[in-house]
Design a protein around this motif. Structure first.
Motif, PDB file in Angstrom:
ATOM      1  N   ARG A 185       0.838  -1.189   0.000  1.00  0.00           N
ATOM      2  CA  ARG A 185       0.000   0.000   0.000  1.00  0.00           C
ATOM      3  C   ARG A 185       0.874   1.239   0.000  1.00  0.00           C
ATOM      4  O   ARG A 185       2.052   1.198   0.361  1.00  0.00           O
ATOM      5  N   LEU A 186       0.262   2.361  -0.359  1.00  0.00           N
ATOM      6  CA  LEU A 186       0.977   3.632  -0.333  1.00  0.00           C
ATOM      7  C   LEU A 186       0.966   4.259   1.052  1.00  0.00           C
ATOM      8  O   LEU A 186       1.827   5.081   1.370  1.00  0.00           O
ATOM      9  N   ALA A 187      -0.018   3.896   1.868  1.00  0.00           N
ATOM     10  CA  ALA A 187      -0.180   4.519   3.178  1.00  0.00           C
ATOM     11  C   ALA A 187      -0.537   3.455   4.206  1.00  0.00           C
ATOM     12  O   ALA A 187      -1.012   2.379   3.859  1.00  0.00           O
ATOM     13  N   PRO A 188      -0.326   3.758   5.491  1.00  0.00           N
ATOM     14  CA  PRO A 188      -0.729   2.818   6.537  1.00  0.00           C
ATOM     15  C   PRO A 188      -2.227   2.533   6.481  1.00  0.00           C
ATOM     16  O   PRO A 188      -3.015   3.344   5.998  1.00  0.00           O
ATOM     17  N   LEU A 189      -2.624   1.388   7.026  1.00  0.00           N
ATOM     18  CA  LEU A 189      -4.031   0.993   7.004  1.00  0.00           C
ATOM     19  C   LEU A 189      -4.933   2.035   7.652  1.00  0.00           C
ATOM     20  O   LEU A 189      -6.036   2.310   7.164  1.00  0.00           O
ATOM     21  N   LEU A 190      -4.489   2.601   8.767  1.00  0.00           N
ATOM     22  CA  LEU A 190      -5.294   3.606   9.447  1.00  0.00           C
ATOM     23  C   LEU A 190      -5.572   4.789   8.524  1.00  0.00           C
ATOM     24  O   LEU A 190      -6.703   5.276   8.455  1.00  0.00           O
ATOM     25  N   VAL A 191      -4.549   5.254   7.833  1.00  0.00           N
ATOM     26  CA  VAL A 191      -4.713   6.394   6.921  1.00  0.00           C
ATOM     27  C   VAL A 191      -5.678   6.042   5.804  1.00  0.00           C
ATOM     28  O   VAL A 191      -6.593   6.811   5.473  1.00  0.00           O
ATOM     29  N   GLU A 192      -5.507   4.872   5.213  1.00  0.00           N
ATOM     30  CA  GLU A 192      -6.392   4.462   4.120  1.00  0.00           C
ATOM     31  C   GLU A 192      -7.836   4.325   4.595  1.00  0.00           C
ATOM     32  O   GLU A 192      -8.763   4.716   3.887  1.00  0.00           O
ATOM     33  N   GLN A 193      -8.025   3.783   5.790  1.00  0.00           N
ATOM     34  CA  GLN A 193      -9.379   3.610   6.300  1.00  0.00           C
ATOM     35  C   GLN A 193     -10.052   4.968   6.519  1.00  0.00           C
ATOM     36  O   GLN A 193     -11.231   5.143   6.180  1.00  0.00           O
ATOM     37  N   CYS A 194      -9.319   5.915   7.082  1.00  0.00           N
ATOM     38  CA  CYS A 194      -9.873   7.254   7.291  1.00  0.00           C
ATOM     39  C   CYS A 194     -10.191   7.936   5.961  1.00  0.00           C
ATOM     40  O   CYS A 194     -11.268   8.525   5.788  1.00  0.00           O
ATOM     41  N   VAL A 195      -9.259   7.865   5.023  1.00  0.00           N
ATOM     42  CA  VAL A 195      -9.447   8.524   3.736  1.00  0.00           C
ATOM     43  C   VAL A 195     -10.628   7.908   2.982  1.00  0.00           C
ATOM     44  O   VAL A 195     -11.462   8.632   2.409  1.00  0.00           O
ATOM     45  N   CYS A 196     -10.719   6.597   2.980  1.00  0.00           N
ATOM     46  CA  CYS A 196     -11.827   5.937   2.270  1.00  0.00           C
ATOM     47  C   CYS A 196     -13.175   6.335   2.859  1.00  0.00           C
ATOM     48  O   CYS A 196     -14.145   6.567   2.120  1.00  0.00           O
ATOM     49  N   PHE A 197     -13.235   6.426   4.187  1.00  0.00           N
ATOM     50  CA  PHE A 197     -14.494   6.812   4.825  1.00  0.00           C
ATOM     51  C   PHE A 197     -14.877   8.240   4.459  1.00  0.00           C
ATOM     52  O   PHE A 197     -16.044   8.531   4.151  1.00  0.00           O
ATOM     53  N   ILE A 198     -13.910   9.156   4.493  1.00  0.00           N
ATOM     54  CA  ILE A 198     -14.192  10.555   4.164  1.00  0.00           C
ATOM     55  C   ILE A 198     -14.583  10.678   2.697  1.00  0.00           C
ATOM     56  O   ILE A 198     -15.479  11.462   2.346  1.00  0.00           O
ATOM     57  N   ARG A 199     -13.953   9.892   1.828  1.00  0.00           N
ATOM     58  CA  ARG A 199     -14.334   9.907   0.412  1.00  0.00           C
ATOM     59  C   ARG A 199     -15.801   9.516   0.235  1.00  0.00           C
ATOM     60  O   ARG A 199     -16.529  10.112  -0.561  1.00  0.00           O
ATOM     61  N   GLN A 200     -16.207   8.515   0.966  1.00  0.00           N
ATOM     62  CA  GLN A 200     -17.562   7.993   0.811  1.00  0.00           C
ATOM     63  C   GLN A 200     -18.617   8.889   1.446  1.00  0.00           C
ATOM     64  O   GLN A 200     -19.722   9.026   0.922  1.00  0.00           O
ATOM     65  N   ARG A 201     -18.283   9.516   2.588  1.00  0.00           N
ATOM     66  CA  ARG A 201     -19.323  10.188   3.356  1.00  0.00           C
ATOM     67  C   ARG A 201     -19.045  11.645   3.707  1.00  0.00           C
ATOM     68  O   ARG A 201     -19.939  12.312   4.244  1.00  0.00           O
ATOM     69  N   GLY A 202     -17.835  12.141   3.429  1.00  0.00           N
ATOM     70  CA  GLY A 202     -17.521  13.454   3.972  1.00  0.00           C
ATOM     71  C   GLY A 202     -16.996  14.512   3.044  1.00  0.00           C
ATOM     72  O   GLY A 202     -16.719  15.630   3.500  1.00  0.00           O
ATOM     73  N   GLN A 204     -18.349  16.370   0.997  1.00  0.00           N
ATOM     74  CA  GLN A 204     -19.217  17.543   0.895  1.00  0.00           C
ATOM     75  C   GLN A 204     -19.584  18.115   2.264  1.00  0.00           C
ATOM     76  O   GLN A 204     -20.412  19.009   2.361  1.00  0.00           O
ATOM     77  N   GLU A 205     -18.941  17.616   3.309  1.00  0.00           N
ATOM     78  CA  GLU A 205     -19.236  18.062   4.675  1.00  0.00           C
ATOM     79  C   GLU A 205     -18.619  19.431   4.935  1.00  0.00           C
ATOM     80  O   GLU A 205     -17.405  19.626   4.826  1.00  0.00           O
ATOM     81  N   GLU A 206     -19.457  20.387   5.260  1.00  0.00           N
ATOM     82  CA  GLU A 206     -18.959  21.739   5.515  1.00  0.00           C
ATOM     83  C   GLU A 206     -18.076  21.745   6.770  1.00  0.00           C
ATOM     84  O   GLU A 206     -18.406  21.152   7.786  1.00  0.00           O
ATOM     85  N   GLY A 207     -16.934  22.409   6.660  1.00  0.00           N
ATOM     86  CA  GLY A 207     -16.003  22.482   7.781  1.00  0.00           C
ATOM     87  C   GLY A 207     -15.058  21.302   7.883  1.00  0.00           C
ATOM     88  O   GLY A 207     -14.367  21.147   8.889  1.00  0.00           O
ATOM     89  N   LEU A 208     -15.017  20.483   6.827  1.00  0.00           N
ATOM     90  CA  LEU A 208     -14.153  19.305   6.840  1.00  0.00           C
ATOM     91  C   LEU A 208     -12.703  19.698   7.123  1.00  0.00           C
ATOM     92  O   LEU A 208     -12.167  20.617   6.513  1.00  0.00           O
ATOM     93  N   PHE A 209     -12.081  19.002   8.062  1.00  0.00           N
ATOM     94  CA  PHE A 209     -10.704  19.213   8.511  1.00  0.00           C
ATOM     95  C   PHE A 209     -10.521  20.515   9.292  1.00  0.00           C
ATOM     96  O   PHE A 209      -9.403  20.837   9.686  1.00  0.00           O
ATOM     97  N   ARG A 210     -11.607  21.248   9.517  1.00  0.00           N
ATOM     98  CA  ARG A 210     -11.505  22.475  10.307  1.00  0.00           C
ATOM     99  C   ARG A 210     -12.343  22.393  11.578  1.00  0.00           C
ATOM    100  O   ARG A 210     -11.952  22.929  12.601  1.00  0.00           O
ATOM    101  N   MET A 211     -13.472  21.697  11.499  1.00  0.00           N
ATOM    102  CA  MET A 211     -14.288  21.485  12.696  1.00  0.00           C
ATOM    103  C   MET A 211     -13.756  20.271  13.462  1.00  0.00           C
ATOM    104  O   MET A 211     -13.462  19.239  12.855  1.00  0.00           O
ATOM    105  N   PRO A 212     -13.617  20.379  14.767  1.00  0.00           N
ATOM    106  CA  PRO A 212     -13.077  19.254  15.549  1.00  0.00           C
ATOM    107  C   PRO A 212     -14.092  18.127  15.680  1.00  0.00           C
ATOM    108  O   PRO A 212     -15.304  18.350  15.651  1.00  0.00           O
ATOM    109  N   GLY A 213     -13.581  16.908  15.816  1.00  0.00           N
ATOM    110  CA  GLY A 213     -14.444  15.768  16.081  1.00  0.00           C
ATOM    111  C   GLY A 213     -14.733  15.653  17.569  1.00  0.00           C
ATOM    112  O   GLY A 213     -14.313  16.498  18.367  1.00  0.00           O
TER     113      GLY A 213
END
Length: 336
Positions: A185-202, A204-213
């Protein structure tokens, strides 16, 4: 009555050090034989099992073994704790213990694994003292020092099982995942899992990467990954929580995606870009090619993803300025 000089020396001992850094008080660094192969070393206070008073000891972490010595210059440890199968947890202080930064090493699961190691342990018994390890209560000099020790111990315990990813060197994580049969892989599993989830669901989410979780959920997910689990995100998972988890991973890398040794070269590229864009882009491409392979792959993976995020800027409000800030955060791991 202790002399002022002795008291000053003892206070200096309470300041821990990470390997390679100096400490106050004029103490000499421990001998190479003690330092050799150490993942972390420093002064900690250890609670005695019977008297319940505290002893100041020099602790050295090597692989999954935690040694403690009476002094930095001692070559024979007073004891050793085998960490395999143990648990590490922070200990909440009560009002009578205000200012004490406590954590505990507890015997946990892994009995089958420990059984397999007993024969090896017998062979090493002659070379070191052993500890009857019911539990071990330790005290650090500060909150940050305690957190560093907890993370280091968790990586030692869970790293061989696929955990301990936060705060671990990128190359080690990729090597460990390859050793577990994970496809290239190009990235660790954790990174890929986060990126894939954001691709699928996030995207278009307003404030992405700026609003805290949600801080408590981020901590739970971090602990799960560090313990070797592979938590799954679903429709109930908050996008901002996953984005915060991704930023936390990047922030806790021991070295940025662009290594410290290359930092000035990339700063020079940025300055050249302002003067001559064509020449600057050419030099930037040359510098990127000099990165270690794991760093190059992760940088390429994250930048490709951020380009996708930018393409939805009207929905997520990730303007050009915010995009630039995020790119810088990824490169130097100073996440917002």
């Amino acid at each position: 009555m202790l002399s002022p000089k002795i008291r000053q020396t003892r206070r200096a001992r309470s300041k821990s050090m990470v390997m390679g850094e100096g400490i106050g008080g004029g103490l000499r660094v421990c001998s190479p034989s003690v330092q050799e192969g150490a993942l972390k070393a420093g002064w900690l206070r250890k609670q005695r099992s019977i008297m319940k008073n505290w002893q100041l000891r020099w602790f050295v972490l090597r692989a999954d073994l935690l040694y403690f010595y009476k002094d930095q210059e001692e070559t024979k440890p007073q004891g050793c704790v085998r960490l395999q199968g143990c648990l590490v947890r922070e200990q909440a202080s009560n009002q009578d213990e205000a200012g004490r930064h406590l954590f505990e090493i507890l015997p946990g699961g892994g009995e089958k694994e420990r059984e397999k190691e007993r024969e090896k342990e017998k062979e090493k018994e002659k070379e070191r003292s052993s500890v009857s390890h019911e539990s071990l209560l330790l005290m650090a000099a500060s909150q940050s020092e305690m957190e560093e020790w907890v993370r280091a111990l968790q990586r030692a315990i869970w790293g061989p099982l696929g955990g301990g990813v936060f705060g671990r060197r990128l190359e080690e994580t990729m090597e460990c995942e390859r050793g577990q049969g994970v496809c290239v892989r190009l990235a660790p599993l954790l990174v890929e899992q986060c990126v894939c989830f954001i691709r699928q669901r996030g995207l278009q989410e307003e404030g992405l990467f700026r609003m805290p979780g949600q801080a408590n959920l981020v901590k739970q997910l971090q602990d799960a990954f560090d313990h070797g689990d592979k938590p799954q995100f679903d429709s109930t998972t908050d996008v901002h929580t996953v984005a915060s988890l991704l930023k936390l991973y990047l922030r806790e890398l021991p070295e940025p995606v662009i290594p410290f040794s290359k930092y000035q070269d990339f700063i020079s590229c940025a300055q050249l870009l302002l003067k001559d864009q064509e020449a600057g882009l050419l030099e930037l491409g040359n510098q990127v090619k000099t990165l270690p392979q794991a760093n190059y792959n992760l940088l390429k993976y994250i930048c490709t993803f951020l380009d996708e995020v930018q393409s939805y800027s009207e929905e997520n409000k990730m303007g050009v300025q915010n995009h630039r800030i995020m790119c810088v955060c990824v490169c130097v791991c100073v996440c917002v």
